[in-house]
Write an enzyme that holds these catalytic residues in place. Structure first.
Site, PDB file in Angstrom:
ATOM      1  N   GLU A 103       0.834  -1.206   0.000  1.00 32.67           N
ATOM      2  CA  GLU A 103       0.000   0.000   0.000  1.00 32.67           C
ATOM      3  C   GLU A 103       0.871   1.259   0.000  1.00 32.67           C
ATOM      4  OE1 GLU A 103      -3.132   2.114  -0.609  1.00 32.67           O
ATOM      5  OE2 GLU A 103      -3.518  -0.006  -0.209  1.00 32.67           O
ATOM      6  N   GLU A 110       1.489   6.181  -7.196  1.00 32.30           N
ATOM      7  CA  GLU A 110       0.429   7.121  -7.565  1.00 32.30           C
ATOM      8  C   GLU A 110       0.911   8.569  -7.476  1.00 32.30           C
ATOM      9  OE1 GLU A 110      -3.056   6.274  -5.235  1.00 32.30           O
ATOM     10  OE2 GLU A 110      -3.632   4.618  -6.552  1.00 32.30           O
TER      11      GLU A 110
END
Length: 162
Positions: A103, A110
Site C-alpha cells: 500500500e 500514484e
C-alpha cells in the site's frame, strides 16, 4: 561533481526536464516542510525520520492504508487472544506487513504518476496506477486467506466452547 550539482538545472537541460525540475523543487504550501528532500539523509536518524514521515503521510491521507492497519491490528490481537503459535503469529505479522508495504508503494507510485501527468489523462499512467492497486488487492486477498487458515480453526473451537 557532487550529488546536488548533478540535480541542478543548467543550460544543457531540455525545457521539459527543466520544468520538471522546477516542479520537483518548488515549495508547496500544502505539504510539510522538508527542505532539500532530494538530498541523501545526513545520518541514520534522519533516514528513519523520513521513513516514518512516509508512513505517517500514508496513514493520514490514505483511507485504504488506515483500513489495512485496522485489519492488521485486529488479526494480530486475535492471534494473541487465541494463543496461536509463534510461527503462526510470525506468518500473520509478515502477511499484514506485506499488505501495508504494498500500500505504501502504491501510494508512492500514484504520487509519482500524478506528478508526471499532472491533470492530464494518459493511458500508461492509468496502467501504472491500476497495476499498483492490483498488487495491493492480490496481497490483501492472500492475507485474508492466510488469516482464515490460521485464525478460523482456533476461533471456531473457542466459540463452540461458549
Amino acid at each position: 561533481m557532487t550529488y546536488p550539482q548533478q540535480l541542478a538545472p543548467n543550460a544543457e537541460v531540455t525545457p521539459s526536464v527543466s520544468s520538471l525540475f522546477s516542479l520537483l523543487t518548488a515549495a508547496d504550501p500544502d505539504r510539510p516542510n522538508r527542505d532539500l528532500a532530494w538530498k541523501v539523509a545526513a545520518n541514520l536518524f534522519l533516514s528513519f525520520k523520513y521513513a516514518w514521515a512516509g508512513v505517517r503521510y500514508a496513514f493520514i491521507t490514505q483511507r485504504n492504508f488506515r483500513i489495512h492497519v485496522a485489519i492488521a491490528t485486529t488479526a494480530i490481537s486475535l492471534g494473541l487472544f487465541l494463543s496461536i503459535s509463534t510461527l503462526e503469529m510470525a506468518i500473520i505479522g509478515l502477511t499484514c506487513a506485506l499488505v501495508m508495504v504494498l500500500e505504501l508503494l502504491n501510494t508512492a507510485i500514484e504520487s509519482v504518476v500524478d506528478l508526471t501527468v499532472q491533470k492530464s489523462y494518459h493511458e500508461l499512467a492509468k496502467i501504472a496506477k491500476d497495476c499498483a492497486a492490483g498488487a495491493v488487492l492480490i496481497s490483501a486477498i492472500a492475507a485474508v486467506f492466510v488469516a482464515g487458515l490460521i485464525l478460523v480453526p482456533p476461533l471456531m473451537t473457542r466459540l463452540l466452547l461458549l
